[in-house]
Motif scaffolding. Structure first.
Motif, PDB file in Angstrom:
ATOM      1  N   LEU A 196       0.831  -1.299   0.001  1.00  0.00           N
ATOM      2  CA  LEU A 196      -0.450  -0.336   0.038  1.00  0.00           C
ATOM      3  C   LEU A 196       0.677   1.634   0.211  1.00  0.00           C
ATOM      4  N   GLU A 197       1.879   1.434   0.782  1.00  0.00           N
ATOM      5  CA  GLU A 197       2.621   2.818   0.660  1.00  0.00           C
ATOM      6  C   GLU A 197       3.405   2.715  -0.989  1.00  0.00           C
ATOM      7  N   CYS A 198       3.970   1.673  -1.392  1.00  0.00           N
ATOM      8  CA  CYS A 198       4.407   1.896  -2.931  1.00  0.00           C
ATOM      9  C   CYS A 198       3.645   2.646  -3.402  1.00  0.00           C
ATOM     10  N   LEU A 199       2.216   1.766  -3.229  1.00  0.00           N
ATOM     11  CA  LEU A 199       1.107   2.710  -4.535  1.00  0.00           C
ATOM     12  C   LEU A 199       0.899   3.858  -4.345  1.00  0.00           C
ATOM     13  N   LEU A 200       0.810   4.577  -2.759  1.00  0.00           N
ATOM     14  CA  LEU A 200       0.901   5.548  -2.946  1.00  0.00           C
ATOM     15  C   LEU A 200       2.396   6.340  -2.558  1.00  0.00           C
ATOM     16  N   HIS A 201       2.956   5.815  -2.729  1.00  0.00           N
ATOM     17  CA  HIS A 201       4.003   6.588  -3.366  1.00  0.00           C
ATOM     18  C   HIS A 201       4.162   6.532  -4.808  1.00  0.00           C
ATOM     19  N   ARG A 202       3.772   5.628  -5.128  1.00  0.00           N
ATOM     20  CA  ARG A 202       4.044   6.162  -6.776  1.00  0.00           C
ATOM     21  C   ARG A 202       2.610   6.650  -7.288  1.00  0.00           C
ATOM     22  N   GLU A 203       1.775   7.414  -6.174  1.00  0.00           N
ATOM     23  CA  GLU A 203       0.905   8.295  -6.629  1.00  0.00           C
ATOM     24  C   GLU A 203       1.777   9.147  -6.877  1.00  0.00           C
ATOM     25  N   LYS A 204       3.102  10.219  -6.546  1.00  0.00           N
ATOM     26  CA  LYS A 204       3.169  11.309  -6.271  1.00  0.00           C
ATOM     27  C   LYS A 204       4.402  11.292  -7.547  1.00  0.00           C
ATOM     28  N   MET A 206       4.888  12.592 -11.373  1.00  0.00           N
ATOM     29  CA  MET A 206       4.824  14.089 -12.395  1.00  0.00           C
ATOM     30  C   MET A 206       4.900  13.501 -13.760  1.00  0.00           C
ATOM     31  N   GLY A 207       3.772  13.760 -14.259  1.00  0.00           N
ATOM     32  CA  GLY A 207       3.604  14.176 -15.255  1.00  0.00           C
ATOM     33  C   GLY A 207       3.356  12.727 -16.364  1.00  0.00           C
ATOM     34  N   VAL A 208       3.820  12.009 -17.259  1.00  0.00           N
ATOM     35  CA  VAL A 208       3.446  11.096 -18.255  1.00  0.00           C
ATOM     36  C   VAL A 208       4.006  10.114 -17.203  1.00  0.00           C
ATOM     37  N   ASP A 209       4.689  10.441 -16.544  1.00  0.00           N
ATOM     38  CA  ASP A 209       5.349   9.224 -15.294  1.00  0.00           C
ATOM     39  C   ASP A 209       3.848   8.455 -14.393  1.00  0.00           C
ATOM     40  N   LEU A 210       3.061   9.265 -14.687  1.00  0.00           N
ATOM     41  CA  LEU A 210       2.546   8.649 -13.581  1.00  0.00           C
ATOM     42  C   LEU A 210       0.888   7.802 -14.049  1.00  0.00           C
ATOM     43  N   VAL A 211       1.425   6.572 -14.603  1.00  0.00           N
ATOM     44  CA  VAL A 211       0.594   5.307 -15.713  1.00  0.00           C
ATOM     45  C   VAL A 211       0.609   4.410 -14.952  1.00  0.00           C
ATOM     46  N   HIS A 212      -0.394   3.631 -15.436  1.00  0.00           N
ATOM     47  CA  HIS A 212      -0.745   2.438 -14.878  1.00  0.00           C
ATOM     48  C   HIS A 212       0.065   1.420 -15.567  1.00  0.00           C
ATOM     49  N   ASP A 213       1.035   1.439 -14.685  1.00  0.00           N
ATOM     50  CA  ASP A 213       2.079   0.414 -15.946  1.00  0.00           C
ATOM     51  C   ASP A 213       2.162  -0.798 -15.052  1.00  0.00           C
TER      52      ASP A 213
END
Length: 490
Positions: A196-204, A206-213
């Motif tokens: 859950l912390e990893c998901l929360l950190h990955r919400e930070k 930016m830009g195009v890197d905020l991708v559902h990879d």
């Protein structure tokens, strides 16, 4: 069956009808039986006739007065001789025949009494021996039955002890597995929080890197896997608690039955070793009429057998549940580790892709910076070239202006004039061309600067994504619990 001490009346010992007149009773036999009965009072069936009716027969003799002579036998009493007080002859009351008859009667009665007494003695002795043997046999059978009962109780006690030991061992084993399951369930909280912390950190990002990879997909899968494992562990933990309650209930029944068997064994063993000479025996009036039993041998054995069967059934269910919990711990640990490795591989691939993109961006940025520098140099050269075209244009225009002052016919359109005009036009075109190229260069420079800013921003985005994935997420994921912890051993 007659009880001991209650003599049977023989057919030859029935008392005869007692005459109205009898001699005083002889108390020799009666006095010999005094103080022979036990101190404790006997039941009503034990009452004995202490005033025997057939022990002695009283002698009854009816004397007849013999006449003085044979001639006076048939005369009435009024004609008999009067009583003479001073008579000289003996006045007899019985005749010799009466005397003989009386003796014979006494002999016969005495012989009959002796014969009856002898028969009564023999019959009494035989009765005593028969009842003694019967009492001894009955007591022996009772002792034997008590011994068999003690053996039965001992057998069931051993069965109950064995089952109790097995149940205690199974309960302890299930308790240990339950504790391991609780520890394993507690250990799953840390990986869940990490995901859950990893998901929360990955919400930070930016830009195009905020991708559902792929990393995010695998993280969501990891959260689902851990929660599914927790739900299964919780269900089995509830089952283990219920099974422990069932085990303790069956164990309680076995312990209570064993305690009852031990009490019954102590009582029956004491009864088995009681003898006629033992201390503590006594009379208990009416105890044989009081039936306090609540079971028969079949129901008694079935009760214990049912307790053992119930305990065995609960033990089998407990053993199966333990195996299921062991398999569950191994399966859940493997599932979480497999998904953990899958997420790590996805992170590694994503970090490599981001690092490669960052490297390429840095390369392009370097090239763009170089091109910007060259473009600035080119612009500066164009500006210098434009500046350099000013003096020649001034010279050509000055020449044309000076030649406009020639007088009259000297204003000739001669080759120098034509060349000067062409030179001015060429210089104007050159300057305009340079200015257009300068504008193009300046636009291109703006495009390069914009591309540079885009590359720099994208580099910052990639650097942020790398920091999140490589430093924060992968740094936290190094604390994933070991397999030993996931199966509850630590």
């Amino acid at each position: 069956m007659e009880l001991v001490g209650s003599p049977l009346s023989s057919t030859f010992a029935h008392p005869r009808s007692t005459p109205s007149k009898f001699l005083p009773a002889i108390s020799t036999m009666a006095s010999s039986y005094k103080n022979r009965f036990p101190y404790y009072p006997l039941p009503q069936s034990f009452s004995l006739p202490w005033m025997p009716k057939s022990y002695y027969k009283t002698a009854a003799i009816n004397p007849t007065l013999a006449p003085f002579s044979k001639s006076s036998q048939g005369e009435p009493p009024s004609k008999m001789l009067p009583f003479v007080s001073n008579r000289t002859t003996l006045f007899t009351r019985y005749t010799p025949d009466d005397w003989y008859r009386s003796n014979l009667t006494n002999y016969k009665d005495s012989e009959t009494s002796r014969r009856n007494a002898e028969c009564l003695r023999v019959d009494t002795t035989r009765l005593i021996q028969d009842k003694y043997q019967q009492t001894k046999k009955t007591q022996g059978e009772s002792t034997k039955n008590l011994g068999e009962r003690v053996n039965y109780i001992e057998f069931w006690k051993s069965e109950l002890r064995h089952e109790l030991d097995e149940m205690i061992g199974e309960t302890n084993a299930l308790t240990d597995v339950k504790k391991r399951l609780e520890r394993a369930l507690a250990e799953t909280e840390a990986p869940l929080q990490v995901a859950l912390e990893c998901l929360l950190h990955r919400e930070k990002r930016m830009g195009v890197d905020l991708v559902h990879d792929e990393v995010e997909k695998q993280l969501f899968t990891e959260v689902d896997v851990i929660r599914s494992c927790q739900e299964r562990m919780q269900r089995y933990l509830d089952r283990a608690k219920a099974q422990l309650a069932s085990n303790r209930a069956a164990q309680h029944e076995v312990e209570r039955d064993l305690a009852n068997k031990q009490t019954a064994h102590r009582i029956d063993d004491k009864c088995h070793h009681l003898r006629n000479s033992s201390d503590g025996i006594s009379y208990y009036r009416g105890v044989e009429r009081f039936d306090a039993t609540i079971s028969v041998p079949e129901s008694w054995a079935k009760f214990t057998d049912d307790n053992i069967l119930r305990s065995q059934s609960e033990r089998a269910a407990s053993a199966k549940l333990r195996d299921d919990i062991e398999n569950l711990l191994v399966v859940t640990a493997n599932e979480m580790w497999r998904q953990f490795n899958t997420v790590n591989v996805a992170f590694t691939n994503r970090i490599a892709e981001t690092a490669d993109a960052k490297s390429k961006l840095q390369t392009h940025l370097a090239k763009t910076l170089k091109e910007i520098f060259e473009m600035e140099m080119n612009i500066e050269a164009l500006r210098k070239a434009i500046r350099d075209k000013g003096p020649p244009l001034k010279v050509a225009q000055t020449r044309l202006d000076e030649r406009t002052r020639r007088p009259d016919v000297e204003l000739c359109r001669d080759p120098p004039q034509i060349r000067l005009v062409n030179e001015v036009h060429e210089l104007d075109e050159t300057i305009q061309g340079h200015q257009q190229r300068l504008r193009d260069a300046e636009d291109m420079l703006q495009m390069l600067v914009h591309a540079k800013s885009i590359l720099e921003h994208d580099l910052a985005v990639k650097a942020n994504s790398l920091f999140i994935d490589q430093e924060k997420c992968m740094g936290m994921r190094k604390t994933f619990p070991s397999t030993a912890r996931l199966v509850g051993y630590v």
